[in-house]
Design a protein around this motif. Structure first.
Motif, PDB file in Angstrom:
ATOM      1  N   ALA A  79       0.792  -1.051  -0.005  1.00  0.00           N
ATOM      2  CA  ALA A  79      -0.033   0.084  -0.083  1.00  0.00           C
ATOM      3  C   ALA A  79       1.039   1.392   0.019  1.00  0.00           C
ATOM      4  CB  ALA A  79      -0.851  -0.059   1.144  1.00  0.00           C
ATOM      5  N   SER A  80       0.234   2.156  -0.734  1.00  0.00           N
ATOM      6  CA  SER A  80       1.005   3.478  -0.775  1.00  0.00           C
ATOM      7  C   SER A  80       2.305   3.518  -1.566  1.00  0.00           C
ATOM      8  CB  SER A  80       1.348   4.124   0.700  1.00  0.00           C
ATOM      9  OG  SER A  80       0.311   4.249   1.188  1.00  0.00           O
ATOM     10  N   GLN A  81       2.562   2.596  -2.453  1.00  0.00           N
ATOM     11  CA  GLN A  81       3.508   2.342  -3.393  1.00  0.00           C
ATOM     12  C   GLN A  81       3.168   2.170  -4.983  1.00  0.00           C
ATOM     13  OE1 GLN A  81       6.425  -0.396  -2.220  1.00  0.00           O
ATOM     14  NE2 GLN A  81       6.962   0.731  -0.388  1.00  0.00           N
ATOM     15  N   TYR A  82       3.974   2.544  -5.772  1.00  0.00           N
ATOM     16  CA  TYR A  82       3.735   2.362  -7.248  1.00  0.00           C
ATOM     17  C   TYR A  82       4.240   0.927  -7.600  1.00  0.00           C
ATOM     18  CZ  TYR A  82       2.439   7.322  -7.716  1.00  0.00           C
ATOM     19  OH  TYR A  82       1.975   8.278  -7.553  1.00  0.00           O
ATOM     20  N   ALA A  83       3.693   0.288  -8.577  1.00  0.00           N
ATOM     21  CA  ALA A  83       3.924  -0.683  -9.403  1.00  0.00           C
ATOM     22  C   ALA A  83       4.164  -0.204 -10.570  1.00  0.00           C
ATOM     23  CB  ALA A  83       2.869  -2.046  -9.298  1.00  0.00           C
ATOM     24  N   GLU A  84       5.368  -0.978 -11.192  1.00  0.00           N
ATOM     25  CA  GLU A  84       5.731  -0.902 -12.748  1.00  0.00           C
ATOM     26  C   GLU A  84       5.088  -2.052 -13.590  1.00  0.00           C
ATOM     27  OE1 GLU A  84       9.526  -0.023 -15.512  1.00  0.00           O
ATOM     28  OE2 GLU A  84       9.655   0.450 -13.366  1.00  0.00           O
ATOM     29  N   SER A  85       4.410  -1.698 -14.620  1.00  0.00           N
ATOM     30  CA  SER A  85       3.866  -2.866 -15.664  1.00  0.00           C
ATOM     31  C   SER A  85       4.958  -3.449 -16.110  1.00  0.00           C
ATOM     32  CB  SER A  85       2.983  -2.125 -16.664  1.00  0.00           C
ATOM     33  OG  SER A  85       2.576  -3.297 -17.822  1.00  0.00           O
TER      34      SER A  85
END
Length: 108
Positions: A79-85
């Motif tokens: 939670a509160s983090q970005y994921a990269e495709s």
């Protein structure tokens, strides 16, 4: 090449026409999230650095589940983090495709 472990690692692997692919194998487990800075140096002694974050997801942490959405694969993300495709940009565009995992564990 140089990480927060304080040692140089020769991690270059030839992949064709003067292109090098670098990998750093980390063999120990982390209890907490860890940051690395990798510095790459070319034969002309020019360098560039990149930050790598290893996020530890504990059993009780809020997270977004992995899923397929709009043609992209998204991994389980804290939670509160970005994921990269995992999918590259299309039509010869350059950049990253990212998605936020909100505080409540729902994808934005």
């Amino acid at each position: 090449k140089e990480g927060s472990l304080g040692r140089d690692v020769n991690a270059s692997v030839p992949t064709g026409k003067d292109i090098m692919c670098s990998k750093l194998k980390i063999s120990n487990m982390f209890n907490n999230s860890t940051n690395y800075t990798c510095t790459f140096v070319n034969p002309k002694k020019q360098n560039t650095s990149v930050a790598i974050v290893i996020t530890v997801l504990n059993d009780n942490d809020t997270s977004c589940e992995k899923e397929q959405y709009r043609g992209h694969s998204w991994i389980t993300t804290k939670a509160s983090q970005y994921a990269e495709s995992t999918k590259s940009c299309e039509d010869q565009k350059v950049g990253k495709i990212i998605r936020l995992c909100k505080k409540d564990g729902k994808w934005e």
